[in-house]
Design a protein around this motif. Structure first.
Motif, PDB file in Angstrom:
ATOM      1  N   ARG A 198       0.843  -1.186   0.000  1.00  0.00           N
ATOM      2  CA  ARG A 198       0.000   0.000   0.000  1.00  0.00           C
ATOM      3  C   ARG A 198       0.881   1.239   0.000  1.00  0.00           C
ATOM      4  O   ARG A 198       1.770   1.373   0.838  1.00  0.00           O
ATOM      5  N   VAL A 199       0.642   2.126  -0.956  1.00  0.00           N
ATOM      6  CA  VAL A 199       1.368   3.394  -0.997  1.00  0.00           C
ATOM      7  C   VAL A 199       0.386   4.513  -1.288  1.00  0.00           C
ATOM      8  O   VAL A 199      -0.338   4.479  -2.284  1.00  0.00           O
ATOM      9  N   ASP A 200       0.306   5.489  -0.399  1.00  0.00           N
ATOM     10  CA  ASP A 200      -0.474   6.701  -0.655  1.00  0.00           C
ATOM     11  C   ASP A 200      -0.115   7.750   0.388  1.00  0.00           C
ATOM     12  O   ASP A 200       0.562   7.442   1.366  1.00  0.00           O
ATOM     13  N   THR A 245       3.178  -1.506  -9.803  1.00  0.00           N
ATOM     14  CA  THR A 245       4.498  -1.264  -9.219  1.00  0.00           C
ATOM     15  C   THR A 245       4.628   0.200  -8.807  1.00  0.00           C
ATOM     16  O   THR A 245       4.130   1.093  -9.506  1.00  0.00           O
ATOM     17  N   CYS A 246       5.315   0.436  -7.697  1.00  0.00           N
ATOM     18  CA  CYS A 246       5.545   1.800  -7.224  1.00  0.00           C
ATOM     19  C   CYS A 246       6.911   2.289  -7.680  1.00  0.00           C
ATOM     20  O   CYS A 246       7.900   1.556  -7.624  1.00  0.00           O
ATOM     21  N   VAL A 247       6.959   3.549  -8.092  1.00  0.00           N
ATOM     22  CA  VAL A 247       8.212   4.155  -8.553  1.00  0.00           C
ATOM     23  C   VAL A 247       9.260   4.188  -7.444  1.00  0.00           C
ATOM     24  O   VAL A 247      10.459   4.184  -7.717  1.00  0.00           O
ATOM     25  N   SER A 248       8.825   4.202  -6.194  1.00  0.00           N
ATOM     26  CA  SER A 248       9.803   4.300  -5.101  1.00  0.00           C
ATOM     27  C   SER A 248      10.343   2.937  -4.689  1.00  0.00           C
ATOM     28  O   SER A 248      11.084   2.826  -3.716  1.00  0.00           O
ATOM     29  N   GLY A 333       2.546   3.592 -10.355  1.00  0.00           N
ATOM     30  CA  GLY A 333       1.286   3.954  -9.702  1.00  0.00           C
ATOM     31  C   GLY A 333       1.039   5.442  -9.561  1.00  0.00           C
ATOM     32  O   GLY A 333      -0.100   5.897  -9.665  1.00  0.00           O
ATOM     33  N   TYR A 334       2.113   6.219  -9.348  1.00  0.00           N
ATOM     34  CA  TYR A 334       1.890   7.652  -9.079  1.00  0.00           C
ATOM     35  C   TYR A 334       1.467   8.423 -10.327  1.00  0.00           C
ATOM     36  O   TYR A 334       1.027   9.555 -10.219  1.00  0.00           O
ATOM     37  N   VAL A 335       1.615   7.818 -11.520  1.00  0.00           N
ATOM     38  CA  VAL A 335       1.128   8.466 -12.738  1.00  0.00           C
ATOM     39  C   VAL A 335      -0.027   7.689 -13.377  1.00  0.00           C
ATOM     40  O   VAL A 335      -0.334   7.893 -14.545  1.00  0.00           O
TER      41      VAL A 335
END
Ligand SMILES: Nc1nc2c(c(=O)[nH]1)N[C@H]1C(S)=C(S)[C@@H](COP(=O)(O)O)O[C@H]1N2
Ligand SMILES: [Mo]
Length: 477
Positions: A198-200, A245-248, A333-335
């Motif tokens: 989970r990323v937000d 996938t998350c960029v971080s 995910g962030y874009v």
């Protein structure tokens, strides 16, 4: 470099699952500050009161500076600061009222007990102090309990636990046998929802009741639309396997997960709205005000971009964006993956920036080809002889073509790939290694369907995703 580090820290800390730790830490700091102010109060009552006011103000500023804040959001913090100050006054009055000479400037004793605050006090002296203290605690507990009950009731309505989603008009093709190699310690092909990363930026998960939810599509379109949740469910739904996938995510990191998503065709929705010439960005916004900029061409080029309502056969869980989120294969995910999405504005990259792009992250961020060793674990002790080395590799929307492993910097050996499940999913791989006694390094690299092989050049996640190869050390014997 320092500010880059800070951004990295922020995207991960406020992003990942450590929020409980963050909340407990915040609680501990506030409790310590309140205790310090209480200790200060007998000698410096004005300073202590000012301290509570400052705490309340600080919290109010924090609340109002959130992206979705309205002025009223300052109220709970201000009320808490005021409650702290009142409690302090009550307790102090209770403690000092019996003292022969009042503290502070020599006001007449009578005045102290007739003031508005003293009138509230329920006793004086040590007993009074204890009783006032107990009442203050009881008041805090009751108001806290009422608050929690109210949020719990609202949350139950918002979770959609009882919702039954329609069957997909276009079901996902069945997974080929062997897509999951079933090796202990290897990430399962489909990530269970409870294990999904989970990323937000939300400290508390937004609870959006589906009955109230609306999606507004507007901006550079011929026909702005507004959809209810029922209207989304009424559209023909598509079911697809897509790895997120998350960029971080660092090389070898955990911020990738795979799910079977169910949703409305996002490209069809945009075509109905009629994207105007010159527009190149989908600026989506979540219920909590976070924004995301997605290249329009990536959504309209035929890939399975979804306005998703389901994850692994159930409605989206609140943590992953209930009632609806965006899923666009191939982009970090962030874009692409706005959770709790309430607004889609068609615009231009030149005119508007999104939450992370304003902070220096790239506005075009396709997922980079990556691979990870899941077994054995780093620094594991393994038996000599045949050892199973296994992991996952991803190159969304291009597809993984090959995975190779090498031991101690020796020749690359081809790993066996699980059958392909399309270009938008990760693939499991395995290699049987004949381990000799001693310490060994294992290294992995993937090649995607365009022929690109992962480089050894280590690059940090900022601003558009990490590169480099995952390696680890194990000891055999
Ligand atoms: N509303 C909202 N949506 C968001 C984010 C966010 O901070 N807020 N973060 C994005 C990022 S950076 C990623 S990697 C994915 C993660 O989705 P998940 O938490 O369901 O794994 O959500 C995206 N959607
Ligand atoms: Mo992310």
């Amino acid at each position: 470099m320092a500010h880059l580090g800070l951004k990295d820290f922020a995207i991960r800390t406020f992003g990942s699952s450590d929020k409980l730790v963050l909340l407990i830490g915040l609680g501990a700091v506030v409790a310590a500050l309140a205790a310090a102010l209480g200790a200060l109060a007998p000698r410096h009552s004005r300073t202590a009161l000012a301290g509570f006011a400052a705490l309340g103000l600080l919290a109010a500023v924090a609340a109002v500076s959130r992206p979705d804040a309205v002025p009223l959001d300052a109220l709970p913090s201000l009320a808490a600061g005021a409650a702290g100050a009142v409690a302090l006054l009550l307790l102090r009055r209770a403690l000092t009222a019996r003292l022969p000479v009042p503290l502070g400037h020599g006001s007449p004793p009578g005045e102290r007990s007739t003031g508005p605050v003293a009138a509230l006090a329920v006793g004086t002296g040590r007993r009074g102090f204890l009783r006032t203290g107990a009442l203050t605690l009881a008041f805090a507990a009751v108001s806290g309990g009422v608050g929690r009950t109210l949020t719990a009731a609202r949350d139950a309505a918002a979770t959609g636990a009882s919702l039954v989603l329609p069957r997909p008009a276009r079901p996902a093709p069945p997974l080929p046998p062997g897509a999951d190699l079933g090796i202990p310690g290897l990430s399962p092909f489909t990530t269970p929802v409870a294990d999904f990363y989970r990323v937000d930026t939300a400290l508390v998960v937004p609870r959006v009741p589906h009955q109230d939810w609306r999606l507004r599509v507007h901006g550079l379109v011929d026909h702005p639309v507004e959809l209810t949740f029922q209207q989304v469910l009424g559209r023909p739904l598509t079911e697809r396997d897509i790895t997120l996938t998350c960029v971080s995510n660092e090389v070898g990191g955990p911020y990738a997960g795979h799910a079977r998503w169910l949703g409305a065709d996002l490209a069809a929705l945009l075509r109905e709205a009629g994207v105007q010439a010159g527009a190149d960005q989908i600026l989506s916004r979540s219920a909590d005000g976070w924004t995301c900029g997605t290249p329009i061409e990536s959504v309209l080029d035929g890939r399975d971009a979804l306005l998703a309502v389901g994850m692994n056969g159930r409605p989206l869980p609140p943590e992953h964006g209930f009632p609806a989120r965006m899923i666009v294969p191939g982009l970090y995910g962030y874009v692409s993956a706005t959770k709790w999405v309430t607004e889609i504005k068609i615009t231009r990259f030149a005119d508007e920036q999104a939450y992370w792009t304003r902070r220096g992250w790239a506005d075009h961020a396709p997922i980079k080809t990556a691979s990870r060793i899941d077994v054995p674990k780093a620094f594991a002790r393994v038996a000599t002889g045949r050892v199973v080395v296994a992991g996952v590799a991803w190159a969304q929307h291009r597809g993984v073509a090959a995975v190779e492993v090498r031991v101690d910097g020796g020749p690359w050996k081809a790993a066996r790939l699980a059958p392909s499940t399309g270009p938008d999913t990760w693939r499991q791989w395995r290699l049987d290694w004949d381990a000799t006694p001693g310490r060994h390094s294992l290294e992995v690299r993937a090649t995607d369907a365009t022929g690109h092989t992962q480089t050894s050049a280590r690059v940090a996640p900022f601003p558009d995703g990490a590169t480099g190869r995952h390696s680890l050390v194990v000891t055999a014997g």
